[in-house]
Design an enzyme around this catalytic site. Sequence first.
Site, short mmCIF file in Angstrom:
data_model
loop_
_atom_site.label_atom_id
_atom_site.label_comp_id
_atom_site.label_asym_id
_atom_site.label_seq_id
_atom_site.Cartn_x
_atom_site.Cartn_y
_atom_site.Cartn_z
N ASP A 54 0.85 -1.20 0.00
CA ASP A 54 0.00 0.00 0.00
C ASP A 54 0.88 1.25 0.00
O ASP A 54 1.80 1.35 0.82
CB ASP A 54 -0.88 -0.04 1.27
CG ASP A 54 -1.96 1.01 1.29
OD1 ASP A 54 -2.42 1.41 0.20
OD2 ASP A 54 -2.35 1.43 2.40
N HIS A 55 0.64 2.18 -0.90
CA HIS A 55 1.41 3.43 -0.99
C HIS A 55 2.91 3.17 -1.01
O HIS A 55 3.66 3.74 -0.20
CB HIS A 55 1.06 4.39 0.16
CG HIS A 55 -0.33 4.92 0.03
ND1 HIS A 55 -0.69 5.87 -0.89
CD2 HIS A 55 -1.46 4.59 0.70
CE1 HIS A 55 -1.98 6.12 -0.78
NE2 HIS A 55 -2.48 5.35 0.16
N ASN A 63 -10.26 0.75 -0.06
CA ASN A 63 -9.28 0.51 1.02
C ASN A 63 -9.81 0.92 2.39
O ASN A 63 -10.29 2.04 2.55
CB ASN A 63 -8.01 1.34 0.76
CG ASN A 63 -7.26 0.89 -0.46
OD1 ASN A 63 -7.71 0.04 -1.21
ND2 ASN A 63 -6.09 1.47 -0.66
N HIS A 86 -7.42 9.83 4.21
CA HIS A 86 -7.07 8.73 5.12
C HIS A 86 -7.47 9.11 6.54
O HIS A 86 -7.37 10.26 6.93
CB HIS A 86 -5.55 8.48 5.10
CG HIS A 86 -5.08 7.79 3.86
ND1 HIS A 86 -4.00 8.23 3.13
CD2 HIS A 86 -5.52 6.69 3.22
CE1 HIS A 86 -3.80 7.42 2.10
NE2 HIS A 86 -4.72 6.48 2.13
N GLY A 87 -7.89 8.14 7.31
CA GLY A 87 -8.25 8.40 8.71
C GLY A 87 -9.68 8.89 8.81
O GLY A 87 -10.46 8.77 7.86
N THR A 95 -8.13 2.45 8.99
CA THR A 95 -8.42 3.04 10.31
C THR A 95 -9.61 2.39 11.01
O THR A 95 -9.59 2.20 12.22
CB THR A 95 -8.68 4.56 10.14
OG1 THR A 95 -7.59 5.11 9.40
CG2 THR A 95 -8.77 5.26 11.48
N ASP A 113 3.11 4.61 -5.36
CA ASP A 113 2.49 5.92 -5.14
C ASP A 113 3.48 7.01 -5.53
O ASP A 113 4.32 7.44 -4.74
CB ASP A 113 2.08 6.06 -3.67
CG ASP A 113 1.43 7.41 -3.39
OD1 ASP A 113 1.37 8.25 -4.31
OD2 ASP A 113 0.99 7.62 -2.24
N HIS A 128 -9.41 5.09 -1.92
CA HIS A 128 -8.68 5.03 -0.64
C HIS A 128 -9.53 5.73 0.43
O HIS A 128 -10.51 6.40 0.12
CB HIS A 128 -7.32 5.73 -0.78
CG HIS A 128 -6.30 4.89 -1.46
ND1 HIS A 128 -5.19 4.40 -0.83
CD2 HIS A 128 -6.23 4.42 -2.73
CE1 HIS A 128 -4.48 3.68 -1.67
NE2 HIS A 128 -5.08 3.69 -2.84
N GLY A 170 -11.35 4.52 2.93
CA GLY A 170 -12.70 3.94 3.06
C GLY A 170 -13.35 4.13 4.42
O GLY A 170 -14.57 4.03 4.53
P1 13P Z 1 -8.53 4.62 5.96
O1 13P Z 1 -7.49 4.43 7.01
O2 13P Z 1 -9.12 5.97 5.98
O3 13P Z 1 -9.54 3.53 6.01
O4 13P Z 1 -7.78 4.51 4.56
C1 13P Z 1 -7.18 3.30 4.18
C2 13P Z 1 -6.40 3.45 2.92
O5 13P Z 1 -6.76 4.19 2.04
C3 13P Z 1 -5.20 2.63 2.77
O6 13P Z 1 -4.44 3.01 1.68
#
Ligand code: 13P
Length: 287
Positions: free
Chosen positions: A84-85, A229, A177-178, A232, A105, A207, A209
Site C-alpha cells: 500500500d502506498h 481501502n 485517510h483516517g 483506520t 504511489d 482510498h 474507506g
Molecule cells: P482509511 O485508514 O481511511 O480507512 O484509509 C485506508 C487506505 O486508504 C489505505 O491506503
Amino acid sequence: MLVSAKEMLEKARDGKYAVGQFNINNLEWTKSILQVAEEMKSPVILGVSEGAGKYMTGFKTVAAMVKAMDEEMKISVPVALHLDHGTYEGCYKCIKAGFTSIMFDGSHYPIDENIAKTRELVNVANAMGMSIEAEVGSIGGEEDGVIGMGECADPNECKQVADLGVTMLAAGIGNIHGKYPANWKGLSFETLAAIKEKVGDMPLVLHGGTGIPAEMIKKAISLGVAKINVNTECQLSFQEATRKYIEAGKDLEGKGFDPRKLLAPGAEAIKQTVREKIELFGSANKA
Ligand code: 13P
C-alpha cells in the site's frame, strides 16, 4: 489462494461491486480478515503499508506469514497480498519478497516522473504476473507517514497513467485517510465521472474507506470504483473492544491476561467490521 489482484478486480468492475483492501498489522489482523473472507466467500486484498511492513520486521516476514496462513487455514477464496502506498524502492522489495501485487504511489512526484517510474514498474510487475496500482492526485490526511494534500486528480493525467497498463488506478476525489473531519465536503463525484470517462474500463480505487457514508460508497461503485481501502476503521474497532475488555477488568480475572484472551475481543471486532464492509461493497459470494 494467493493471486494477483487483476482478475478479481476485473470481475468486480464488470459485476458492479468492489473488493475490499483491508490493511494488516500483525497475525491477528491477517487471521481475522482471512477468516471473514473465507466465511463470506469473498475475494480480498491484504494491504501492507511500508510502516506496517517494517513493524512486522520486513516484507519477507509478511509474505512468509501470509503464504503460510493461506495454506494452513485452507483459504479457497482469492487473496492478493498488496503493498500500500509503496515507494519505488519498497516496490522492488515486495516484488522480491513474493507479494502478488504492488502499489507505486508516485503522486508526490511531478507527473512526468510519476509516469516514468510507474512505466518501469508496470513492465516489471507484468513480467512477474503481479498486479500494480498507481496514484494520481493525492489522498488527503496521513497514513503511516504518507501525507497527502487531498487534491482531486486531473482526469487527463489519469488517462496518461492508465495508458501505461496499470491494473488499477487510485485517483484523489476528495477522499482522506483516517477519520473525516466534520466539515468534509464529501467525495467529488464530478471528478470521478470525468476520470471514468477518460480511463474507460480501468478499475478505480477508492482510498480512505473509513467513515465514507454507505450511499457515497454505492455511488462510487456505480461510477467505476472496484477496490476500496479500509484501514483506520479496523484499528478503531480493535481499540474499542480491547478498551472495553480492560475497563471491565477482564484481564484481571483468572487467566484473562493470556494474550490469546486479551486480543480476542479486538480480533472479533475486526471481523465484524470486515463483514460489514464486504456486505456493503457487494463482494460476498463472488469468489
Ligand atoms: P482509511 O485508514 O481511511 O480507512 O484509509 C485506508 C487506505 O486508504 C489505505 O491506503
